[in-house]
Design a protein around this motif. Structure first.
Motif, PDB file in Angstrom:
ATOM      1  N   SER A   1       5.884   5.063  -1.973  1.00 17.70           N
ATOM      2  CA  SER A   1       4.649   5.789  -2.183  1.00 17.70           C
ATOM      3  C   SER A   1       4.564   6.295  -3.615  1.00 17.70           C
ATOM      4  O   SER A   1       5.572   6.420  -4.317  1.00 17.70           O
ATOM      5  N   THR A   2       3.344   6.596  -4.045  1.00 12.27           N
ATOM      6  CA  THR A   2       3.153   7.167  -5.376  1.00 12.27           C
ATOM      7  C   THR A   2       3.930   8.468  -5.530  1.00 12.27           C
ATOM      8  O   THR A   2       4.533   8.734  -6.570  1.00 12.27           O
TER       9      THR A   2
ATOM     10  N   GLN B   1       8.257  -3.670  -7.747  1.00 13.25           N
ATOM     11  CA  GLN B   1       9.032  -2.521  -7.273  1.00 13.25           C
ATOM     12  C   GLN B   1      10.090  -2.114  -8.295  1.00 13.25           C
ATOM     13  O   GLN B   1      10.311  -0.926  -8.540  1.00 13.25           O
ATOM     14  N   LEU B   2      10.731  -3.100  -8.910  1.00 11.24           N
ATOM     15  CA  LEU B   2      11.723  -2.790  -9.939  1.00 11.24           C
ATOM     16  C   LEU B   2      11.062  -2.125 -11.141  1.00 11.24           C
ATOM     17  O   LEU B   2      11.544  -1.107 -11.649  1.00 11.24           O
TER      18      LEU B   2
ATOM     19  N   LYS C   1       0.795  -7.241 -12.364  1.00 13.51           N
ATOM     20  CA  LYS C   1      -0.061  -6.044 -12.403  1.00 13.51           C
ATOM     21  C   LYS C   1      -0.676  -5.714 -11.049  1.00 13.51           C
ATOM     22  O   LYS C   1      -0.711  -4.549 -10.637  1.00 13.51           O
ATOM     23  N   GLU C   2      -1.183  -6.697 -10.333  1.00 16.86           N
ATOM     24  CA  GLU C   2      -1.833  -6.445  -9.040  1.00 16.86           C
ATOM     25  C   GLU C   2      -0.858  -5.830  -8.047  1.00 16.86           C
ATOM     26  O   GLU C   2      -1.189  -4.878  -7.331  1.00 16.86           O
ATOM     27  N   ASP C   3       0.360  -6.349  -7.983  1.00 17.33           N
ATOM     28  CA  ASP C   3       1.353  -5.793  -7.063  1.00 17.33           C
ATOM     29  C   ASP C   3       1.812  -4.414  -7.492  1.00 17.33           C
ATOM     30  O   ASP C   3       2.068  -3.545  -6.662  1.00 17.33           O
TER      31      ASP C   3
ATOM     32  N   ILE D   1       1.492  -0.057  -5.786  1.00 15.77           N
ATOM     33  CA  ILE D   1       2.497   1.005  -5.773  1.00 15.77           C
ATOM     34  C   ILE D   1       1.988   2.226  -6.527  1.00 15.77           C
ATOM     35  O   ILE D   1       2.059   3.350  -6.037  1.00 15.77           O
ATOM     36  N   ASP D   2       1.460   1.991  -7.733  1.00 14.61           N
ATOM     37  CA  ASP D   2       0.964   3.099  -8.553  1.00 14.61           C
ATOM     38  C   ASP D   2      -0.021   2.534  -9.579  1.00 14.61           C
ATOM     39  O   ASP D   2       0.394   1.881 -10.539  1.00 14.61           O
TER      40      ASP D   2
END
Length: 417
Positions: free
Chosen positions: A10-11, A352-353, A367-369, A373-374
């Motif tokens: 989560s953010t 994620q990394l 960028k889209e993925d 996440i944030d």
């Protein structure tokens, strides 16, 4: 090939992680123990003294001159992975590493992950005797900065990669990192992350003045005694070369000496407060250093806790380097290591990394993925450079052994190391 969708952080979780990186242990970011070269290492028995120490270069793997190592990947579902500190995503309680755990769940390959790289020269000293003797280092995958990766490849101590096991890496590697002069076409390496050198300043300490050039760092009297440069030669000299209109990818010794002379004036006039590793972060945060050269990942982390921290990309451009994954010669689990390398080029995993470590993501299309996440991280060009920023990026060219020795000696004298 199957795509992996990692557990989403989560953010709020990511923000908490970034806050933790800027307080207490947080001042100890990924680069806390000096970013790369270990200044003075060459005069302390470092890289370019190999032949003087009686250690000949190994014959290059993949050319028929050195027998290929036996690969035990099919029989032994494991990988020994050496990396830097603060360079892998962890859970909130820091007891698990989500992306590594998901890789093991998918493939059955267990990863023994060790954060035993604190400095390139120090780490090279650990593995050099085995590499020189043609022995397994006990590591299947290592992450080292580009200049050391270049040296290891040149000495024949890295294994040539199998493109068939790296489809995501081949397809998704950002053009910015695709063909460095020390490994054209990425035959032996893939970047773990990119490292941008920018100008950072504390707007409170500069009374709101923007600082956006090396000329300003070295000449602005309002900054006198409150300027920092880096102990990494390639960053401090490279940024100065750019400011002088020289190309770090093709400079001459005369150009290098001119940059050293320019920095020496800044030392003699006491414009420069000091040369630092990551320890500039605490001084910049407090305002003791008003402006400095800085690594972008550090600035993202500092900004999470201090809105006065700003950065600028000089009109002359900025220096980009990279930390790179290599499979050492005689590693037992080459194919397993290549599968793990490729895994970190799958877009959800790369996102994620990147969200955790906050350095430049070398994976095109992430960028889209990352936005899932944030969104703020996805829009941050220090993590995902846009075309305009990429166009200002410059790499410091590879050095010969003779140049490396001579240039490091001059730089070491400059900074008083």
């Amino acid at each position: 090939m199957e795509q992996f969708e990692p557990d989403r952080l989560s953010t709020a979780q990511l923000a908490a992680m970034r806050r933790s990186l800027t307080s207490g242990r947080g001042a100890l970011t990924r680069r806390s123990l000096l970013r790369a070269s270990g200044v003075g290492a060459l005069t302390l028995g470092g890289l370019s003294t190999l032949s003087a120490c009686g250690i000949p270069p190994a014959k290059r793997a993949g050319t028929g001159e050195q027998a290929a190592s036996d690969d035990h990947s099919d029989r032994e579902k494991e990988i020994n992975f050496s990396n830097w500190t603060e360079y892998m995503d962890t859970s909130d309680d820091e007891k698990t590493r989500p992306t590594l755990d998901a890789f093991t769940k998918r493939t059955g390959i267990k990863v023994k992950y060790t954060e035993d790289i604190n400095d390139n020269v120090e780490f090279f000293g650990k593995i050099r005797p085995q590499l020189a003797a043609g022995q397994d280092t006990g590591r299947d995958l290592i992450v080292v900065t580009d200049w050391l990766a270049a040296r290891i490849i040149r000495l024949g101590w890295a294994q040539k990669l199998d493109p068939a096991l790296l489809p995501h890496a081949f397809a998704n590697l950002s053009p910015q990192f695709r063909s460095p002069d020390w490994d054209p076409g990425r035959s032996y390496s893939y970047p773990w992350t990119g490292i941008s050198t920018v100008i950072a300043y504390n707007s409170k300490a500069t009374d709101g003045k923007k600082v956006d050039s090396v000329t300003q760092l070295l000449d602005d009297p309002t900054l006198k005694g409150r300027v920092g440069f880096l102990t990494e030669m390639r960053d401090s000299v490279g940024m100065t070369l750019l400011d002088q209109g020289k190309d770090p990818a093709s400079f001459t010794t005369a150009d290098f000496d001119g940059a050293i002379g320019r920095l020496q004036k800044g030392v003699d006039s006491k414009q420069i407060r000091r040369f630092t590793g990551n320890d500039y972060t605490a001084d910049l945060d407090k305002g003791d250093i008003a402006a400095c050269l800085a690594w972008a990942g550090d600035i993202i982390q500092l900004q999470a806790g201090n809105p006065d921290i700003k950065y600028a990309i000089p009109a002359a451009g900025y220096i980009t380097s990279s930390d790179n994954m290599l499979v050492p010669a005689h590693a037992r689990h080459k194919a397993n290591a290549e599968k793990l390398m490729d895994y970190y080029y799958e877009l959800p995993v790369a996102a994620q990394l990147a969200a955790y470590i906050s350095y430049v993501c070398p994976v095109e299309g992430v960028k889209e993925d990352l936005a899932k996440i944030d969104p703020a991280l996805a829009d941050n060009t220090l993590i995902v450079p846009d075309k305009a920023m990429t166009a200002k990026s410059h790499a410091f060219r590879s050095l010969t052994g003779e140049e490396e020795t001579a240039y490091e000696e001059k730089f070491t004298k400059l900074i008083g190391a």
